[in-house]
Design an enzyme around this catalytic site. Structure first.
Site, PDB file in Angstrom:
ATOM      1  N   CYS A  26      12.129   1.084   2.111  1.00  0.00           N
ATOM      2  CA  CYS A  26      12.383   0.804   1.161  1.00  0.00           C
ATOM      3  C   CYS A  26      13.692   1.184   1.008  1.00  0.00           C
ATOM      4  O   CYS A  26      14.917   0.446  -0.468  1.00  0.00           O
ATOM      5  CB  CYS A  26      12.029   1.653  -0.072  1.00  0.00           C
ATOM      6  N   HIS A  82      16.795   3.728  -5.840  1.00  0.00           N
ATOM      7  CA  HIS A  82      15.003   2.985  -5.218  1.00  0.00           C
ATOM      8  C   HIS A  82      13.992   4.333  -6.725  1.00  0.00           C
ATOM      9  O   HIS A  82      13.774   5.332  -6.705  1.00  0.00           O
ATOM     10  CB  HIS A  82      14.511   3.572  -3.844  1.00  0.00           C
ATOM     11  N   ASN A 126       6.062   0.464  -6.916  1.00  0.00           N
ATOM     12  CA  ASN A 126       6.668   0.784  -6.187  1.00  0.00           C
ATOM     13  C   ASN A 126       7.125  -0.633  -4.883  1.00  0.00           C
ATOM     14  O   ASN A 126       5.903  -0.813  -4.725  1.00  0.00           O
ATOM     15  CB  ASN A 126       7.291   1.569  -5.249  1.00  0.00           C
TER      16      ASN A 126
HETATM   17  O1  UT7 Z   1       8.904   4.350  -1.168  1.00  0.00           O
HETATM   18  C1  UT7 Z   1       8.804   5.586  -0.886  1.00  0.00           C
HETATM   19  C2  UT7 Z   1       7.375   5.857  -0.785  1.00  0.00           C
HETATM   20  N1  UT7 Z   1       6.527   6.421  -1.233  1.00  0.00           N
HETATM   21  C3  UT7 Z   1       6.944   8.194  -2.050  1.00  0.00           C
HETATM   22  O2  UT7 Z   1       8.624   8.246  -2.629  1.00  0.00           O
HETATM   23  C4  UT7 Z   1       6.238   8.755  -2.560  1.00  0.00           C
HETATM   24  C5  UT7 Z   1       6.562  10.099  -3.012  1.00  0.00           C
HETATM   25  N2  UT7 Z   1       5.525  10.820  -3.777  1.00  0.00           N
HETATM   26  C6  UT7 Z   1       5.239  10.988  -4.864  1.00  0.00           C
HETATM   27  O3  UT7 Z   1       5.405   9.740  -5.170  1.00  0.00           O
HETATM   28  C7  UT7 Z   1       4.156  11.432  -5.276  1.00  0.00           C
HETATM   29  O4  UT7 Z   1       4.177  12.945  -3.935  1.00  0.00           O
HETATM   30  C8  UT7 Z   1       2.597  11.253  -5.400  1.00  0.00           C
HETATM   31  C9  UT7 Z   1       2.610  10.548  -6.830  1.00  0.00           C
HETATM   32  C10 UT7 Z   1       2.196  10.622  -4.582  1.00  0.00           C
HETATM   33  C11 UT7 Z   1       1.623  12.538  -5.774  1.00  0.00           C
HETATM   34  O5  UT7 Z   1       1.575  13.268  -6.872  1.00  0.00           O
HETATM   35  P1  UT7 Z   1       2.192  14.770  -6.599  1.00  0.00           P
HETATM   36  O6  UT7 Z   1       1.935  14.814  -7.689  1.00  0.00           O
HETATM   37  O7  UT7 Z   1       2.699  14.886  -5.647  1.00  0.00           O
HETATM   38  O8  UT7 Z   1       0.792  15.250  -6.658  1.00  0.00           O
HETATM   39  P2  UT7 Z   1       0.032  15.498  -5.199  1.00  0.00           P
HETATM   40  O9  UT7 Z   1      -0.361  14.959  -3.755  1.00  0.00           O
HETATM   41  O10 UT7 Z   1       0.734  17.018  -5.079  1.00  0.00           O
HETATM   42  O11 UT7 Z   1      -1.886  15.909  -5.743  1.00  0.00           O
HETATM   43  C12 UT7 Z   1      -2.207  16.779  -7.431  1.00  0.00           C
HETATM   44  C13 UT7 Z   1      -3.039  16.670  -8.322  1.00  0.00           C
HETATM   45  C14 UT7 Z   1      -3.868  16.680  -6.568  1.00  0.00           C
HETATM   46  O12 UT7 Z   1      -5.948  17.241  -7.105  1.00  0.00           O
HETATM   47  P3  UT7 Z   1      -5.793  18.827  -6.374  1.00  0.00           P
HETATM   48  O13 UT7 Z   1      -5.712  18.784  -5.184  1.00  0.00           O
HETATM   49  O14 UT7 Z   1      -4.818  19.598  -7.215  1.00  0.00           O
HETATM   50  O15 UT7 Z   1      -7.341  18.907  -7.141  1.00  0.00           O
HETATM   51  C15 UT7 Z   1      -4.825  15.656  -5.753  1.00  0.00           C
HETATM   52  O16 UT7 Z   1      -5.492  15.140  -4.773  1.00  0.00           O
HETATM   53  O17 UT7 Z   1      -3.566  15.131  -8.077  1.00  0.00           O
HETATM   54  C16 UT7 Z   1      -4.654  14.640  -7.220  1.00  0.00           C
HETATM   55  N3  UT7 Z   1      -4.442  13.244  -7.162  1.00  0.00           N
HETATM   56  C17 UT7 Z   1      -4.905  12.199  -8.095  1.00  0.00           C
HETATM   57  N4  UT7 Z   1      -5.532  12.398  -9.513  1.00  0.00           N
HETATM   58  C18 UT7 Z   1      -5.855  11.098  -9.976  1.00  0.00           C
HETATM   59  C19 UT7 Z   1      -3.264  12.458  -6.069  1.00  0.00           C
HETATM   60  N5  UT7 Z   1      -3.598  11.514  -6.718  1.00  0.00           N
HETATM   61  C20 UT7 Z   1      -4.416  11.168  -8.062  1.00  0.00           C
HETATM   62  C21 UT7 Z   1      -5.016   9.541  -8.380  1.00  0.00           C
HETATM   63  N6  UT7 Z   1      -5.149  10.105  -9.848  1.00  0.00           N
HETATM   64  N7  UT7 Z   1      -4.608   8.860  -8.320  1.00  0.00           N
END
Ligand code: UT7
Length: 337
Positions: A122, A264, A294
């Site tokens: 990225c 980004h 993204n």
């Molecule tokens: O160019 C670089 C590329 N990558 C990035 O920049 C990634 C940076 N990270 C992020 O953007 C975020 O961490 C994510 C969008 C990937 C995830 O968001 P988050 O707020 O960090 O969520 P999390 O991983 O802490 O998950 C929170 C909850 C979890 O459930 P529990 O364990 O609390 O019950 C996940 O299983 O949200 C759940 N979850 C979802 N629920 C519905 C994760 N993905 C999804 C989904 N839909 N798509």
């Protein structure tokens, strides 16, 4: 007077197919996984993204790069014959051997150019701009075409709902020309760094020479994106903030001097956290993640193009570009438009 580098043309291109959050939710449902529009909007700011039609030769990575390049050349008033060098920033090349830069040259022309791919994920467009700047400063090149383009969706792991929602396809291109240090419109500073120790946070395990794609590897989805979202989130906020400050300092400028902050587009919450940390008002922050998701190396050039076309970015504006990506790679570039 010493040489410097200036962006004189910008262009972008996206595939036609719009994929909404509801479309993603429907696809995941078939695989037994749950997501929904509200979660994706609230947690990422993404409403929709574009996917290339892989059957359509006009929507391949190098074809999107071509469409963006043609627009950038037109804006600069240049032709493919004027290009000395093509730097193609991508982590999703048309083919592993040969470079997407050569595919682009094949489609565009550019008979006197030498071409290369650059993989900084990225951060690729900012790495590409900085490499171009060095060749323009030494005088080895007079005009460099820098592309940031990706077709990411074939690498999405549909069994990982945390990452499959994020990515989209698109391309941006910039014509970067030699100018002199006395010019107002030029790249003012560039700060890049990477930390290969953090490789495991975001990568595609198979498909390179490390792991051949066998039926077993395929069944384990090792040819797809593997990401530790939460860890990357924290590092992204810190490094985007740090590198923004470094580039501003190196360019003898402050936050108050900025007209536009162009980060980004990985997650709207990351962008807001960085703006908050740096005290940049949100009306100076350019965001298009809602419509495109993204697109990795394409997020920054496509965002610049959109804002130039709609008149938000005006000649003489001070722009701070800021990125992070797989590697991990980081970087920030300060320039006067
Ligand atoms: O160019 C670089 C590329 N990558 C990035 O920049 C990634 C940076 N990270 C992020 O953007 C975020 O961490 C994510 C969008 C990937 C995830 O968001 P988050 O707020 O960090 O969520 P999390 O991983 O802490 O998950 C929170 C909850 C979890 O459930 P529990 O364990 O609390 O019950 C996940 O299983 O949200 C759940 N979850 C979802 N629920 C519905 C994760 N993905 C999804 C989904 N839909 N798509």
């Amino acid at each position: 007077m010493a040489n410097a580098a200036s962006i004189t043309g910008i262009g972008s291109a996206f595939p036609k197919t719009i994929v909404s959050n509801d479309d993603i939710a429907a696809k995941l449902k078939k695989l037994g996984l749950e997501t929904n529009d509200k979660w994706i909007r609230d947690r990422t700011g993404i409403c929709e993204r574009r996917y290339s039609d892989l059957e359509n030769a006009d929507e391949r990575n190098s074809s999107l790069g071509l469409a963006a390049a043609v627009k950038a050349l037109e804006m600069a008033g240049k032709s493919p014959q004027d290009i000395d060098q093509i730097i193609y920033a991508t982590c999703t090349p048309d083919t592993p051997i040969l470079s997407t830069a050569c595919w682009l040259q094949h489609k565009l022309g550019a008979p006197k150019a030498w071409t290369m791919d650059l993989n900084a994920a990225c951060s690729g467009f900012l790495y590409g701009l900085t490499v171009a700047e060095q060749f323009l400063i030494t005088g080895k090149s007079k005009l460099v075409l820098v592309i940031g383009a990706e077709v990411l969706h074939p690498f999405v792991n549909w069994y990982d709902r945390g990452s499959c929602i994020l990515f989209g396809d698109g391309a941006g291109a910039a014509v970067v020309e030699q100018t002199d240090e006395g010019s107002r419109h030029r790249i003012l500073s560039s700060q890049l760094q990477s930390d290969g120790n953090l490789w495991e946070l975001l990568y595609v395990p198979a498909g390179g020479s490390n792991i051949e794609i066998t039926p077993e590897v395929y069944a384990q989805h090792l040819h797809k994106i593997k990401m530790s979202g939460r860890e990357i989130f924290k590092i992204a906020v810190r490094t985007l903030s740090d590198f923004a400050v470094r580039a501003l300092e190196a360019g003898n400028s402050t936050i108050n001097d900025l007209d536009w902050f162009i980060p980004h587009q990985a997650n709207r919450r990351i962008i807001e956290a960085v703006a908050n940390r740096l005290d940049i008002p949100m009306d100076k922050v350019l965001i298009n993640i809602d419509r495109y998701g993204n697109t990795s190396s394409a997020t920054i050039p496509t965002m610049i193009d959109e804002a130039v076309q709609d008149g938000r970015i005006k000649k003489g504006d001070l722009l701070l570009l800021d990125a992070f990506g797989a590697g991990l790679t980081y970087g920030s570039v300060l320039l006067r438009w």
